[in-house]
Motif scaffolding. Structure first.
Motif, PDB file in Angstrom:
ATOM      1  N   THR A  11       0.856  -1.181   0.000  1.00  0.00           N
ATOM      2  CA  THR A  11       0.000   0.000   0.000  1.00  0.00           C
ATOM      3  C   THR A  11       0.898   1.238   0.000  1.00  0.00           C
ATOM      4  N   LEU A  12       0.310   2.396  -0.169  1.00  0.00           N
ATOM      5  CA  LEU A  12       1.098   3.628  -0.134  1.00  0.00           C
ATOM      6  C   LEU A  12       1.768   3.817   1.226  1.00  0.00           C
ATOM      7  N   ASP A  13       1.039   3.539   2.301  1.00  0.00           N
ATOM      8  CA  ASP A  13       1.639   3.647   3.634  1.00  0.00           C
ATOM      9  C   ASP A  13       2.800   2.666   3.787  1.00  0.00           C
ATOM     10  N   GLN A  14       2.606   1.450   3.317  1.00  0.00           N
ATOM     11  CA  GLN A  14       3.679   0.457   3.386  1.00  0.00           C
ATOM     12  C   GLN A  14       4.864   0.898   2.532  1.00  0.00           C
ATOM     13  N   TRP A  15       4.598   1.488   1.383  1.00  0.00           N
ATOM     14  CA  TRP A  15       5.678   1.955   0.503  1.00  0.00           C
ATOM     15  C   TRP A  15       6.514   3.021   1.196  1.00  0.00           C
ATOM     16  N   ARG A  16       5.850   3.943   1.912  1.00  0.00           N
ATOM     17  CA  ARG A  16       6.603   4.979   2.630  1.00  0.00           C
ATOM     18  C   ARG A  16       7.528   4.353   3.669  1.00  0.00           C
ATOM     19  N   VAL A  17       7.061   3.300   4.329  1.00  0.00           N
ATOM     20  CA  VAL A  17       7.909   2.597   5.303  1.00  0.00           C
ATOM     21  C   VAL A  17       9.087   1.937   4.594  1.00  0.00           C
ATOM     22  N   LEU A  18       8.819   1.224   3.518  1.00  0.00           N
ATOM     23  CA  LEU A  18       9.892   0.554   2.774  1.00  0.00           C
ATOM     24  C   LEU A  18      10.911   1.557   2.248  1.00  0.00           C
ATOM     25  N   THR A  19      10.435   2.717   1.808  1.00  0.00           N
ATOM     26  CA  THR A  19      11.337   3.746   1.288  1.00  0.00           C
ATOM     27  C   THR A  19      12.303   4.217   2.369  1.00  0.00           C
ATOM     28  N   LEU A  20      11.799   4.477   3.566  1.00  0.00           N
ATOM     29  CA  LEU A  20      12.679   4.897   4.656  1.00  0.00           C
ATOM     30  C   LEU A  20      13.686   3.803   4.987  1.00  0.00           C
ATOM     31  N   LEU A  21      13.217   2.564   5.061  1.00  0.00           N
ATOM     32  CA  LEU A  21      14.089   1.451   5.444  1.00  0.00           C
ATOM     33  C   LEU A  21      15.083   1.078   4.350  1.00  0.00           C
ATOM     34  N   HIS A  75      14.312  -9.950   1.161  1.00  0.00           N
ATOM     35  CA  HIS A  75      13.127 -10.047   0.297  1.00  0.00           C
ATOM     36  C   HIS A  75      12.509  -8.660   0.106  1.00  0.00           C
ATOM     37  N   GLY A  76      12.451  -7.875   1.181  1.00  0.00           N
ATOM     38  CA  GLY A  76      11.921  -6.512   1.102  1.00  0.00           C
ATOM     39  C   GLY A  76      12.767  -5.625   0.208  1.00  0.00           C
ATOM     40  N   ARG A  77      14.083  -5.770   0.301  1.00  0.00           N
ATOM     41  CA  ARG A  77      14.979  -4.974  -0.540  1.00  0.00           C
ATOM     42  C   ARG A  77      14.770  -5.330  -2.013  1.00  0.00           C
ATOM     43  N   ALA A  78      14.646  -6.607  -2.308  1.00  0.00           N
ATOM     44  CA  ALA A  78      14.426  -7.031  -3.699  1.00  0.00           C
ATOM     45  C   ALA A  78      13.105  -6.460  -4.222  1.00  0.00           C
ATOM     46  N   ARG A  79      12.064  -6.514  -3.396  1.00  0.00           N
ATOM     47  CA  ARG A  79      10.757  -5.967  -3.801  1.00  0.00           C
ATOM     48  C   ARG A  79      10.858  -4.457  -4.000  1.00  0.00           C
ATOM     49  N   TYR A  80      11.524  -3.786  -3.071  1.00  0.00           N
ATOM     50  CA  TYR A  80      11.689  -2.329  -3.178  1.00  0.00           C
ATOM     51  C   TYR A  80      12.435  -1.968  -4.467  1.00  0.00           C
ATOM     52  N   GLU A  81      13.526  -2.638  -4.732  1.00  0.00           N
ATOM     53  CA  GLU A  81      14.330  -2.332  -5.925  1.00  0.00           C
ATOM     54  C   GLU A  81      13.578  -2.640  -7.216  1.00  0.00           C
ATOM     55  N   ARG A  82      12.685  -3.615  -7.178  1.00  0.00           N
ATOM     56  CA  ARG A  82      11.894  -3.940  -8.363  1.00  0.00           C
ATOM     57  C   ARG A  82      10.820  -2.870  -8.619  1.00  0.00           C
ATOM     58  N   LEU A  83      10.233  -2.310  -7.546  1.00  0.00           N
ATOM     59  CA  LEU A  83       9.143  -1.346  -7.693  1.00  0.00           C
ATOM     60  C   LEU A  83       9.615   0.103  -7.811  1.00  0.00           C
ATOM     61  N   ALA A  84      10.791   0.417  -7.260  1.00  0.00           N
ATOM     62  CA  ALA A  84      11.254   1.807  -7.208  1.00  0.00           C
ATOM     63  C   ALA A  84      11.304   2.496  -8.574  1.00  0.00           C
TER      64      ALA A  84
END
Length: 118
Positions: A11-21, A75-84
């Motif tokens: 979600t957008l809220d989850q994305w903001r968390v992933l972006t910070l992390l 796993h979170g980093r891979a997902r973040y890098e795929r979506l960024a």
């Protein structure tokens, strides 16, 4: 933005968390709540869902065992890098639509709203 994240994406809220992390550091819940612009109880639910999806994990702070830090998992980093890149494209398209000056003004206004105590 939601379309860029996809139907099974965060979600957008989850994305903001992933972006910070995504900076690779662990962050305390209070800092994450401020960055994500959500109240603490809401953040707890967001982080719980991210933990369930194995995108983040919690660990006690080594310098203050009373504090919990949240980290991006592999796993979170891979997902973040795929979506960024898709999320960046959306931001670029918005900036193109608004023009450089208006886009900068919008960012300034949103930052001011985020920093306001209310």
């Amino acid at each position: 933005m939601e379309a860029a994240l996809g139907p099974d994406g965060p979600t957008l809220d989850q994305w903001r968390v992933l972006t910070l992390l995504s900076d690779g550091a662990g962050h305390p819940m209070t800092e994450i709540a401020s960055h994500a612009m959500v109240p603490a109880p809401t953040l707890t639910k967001i982080v719980d869902r991210l933990v369930e999806r194995a995108l983040v994990y919690r660990r006690p702070d080594e310098t203050d065992r009373r504090r919990v830090l949240v980290f991006l998992s592999d796993h979170g980093r891979a997902r973040y890098e795929r979506l960024a890149p898709a999320v960046t494209r959306v931001g670029d398209e918005l900036a193109d639509e608004l023009g450089t000056q208006d886009a900068a003004r919008l960012v300034e206004l949103l930052e001011r709203l985020r920093a306001s105590p209310g």
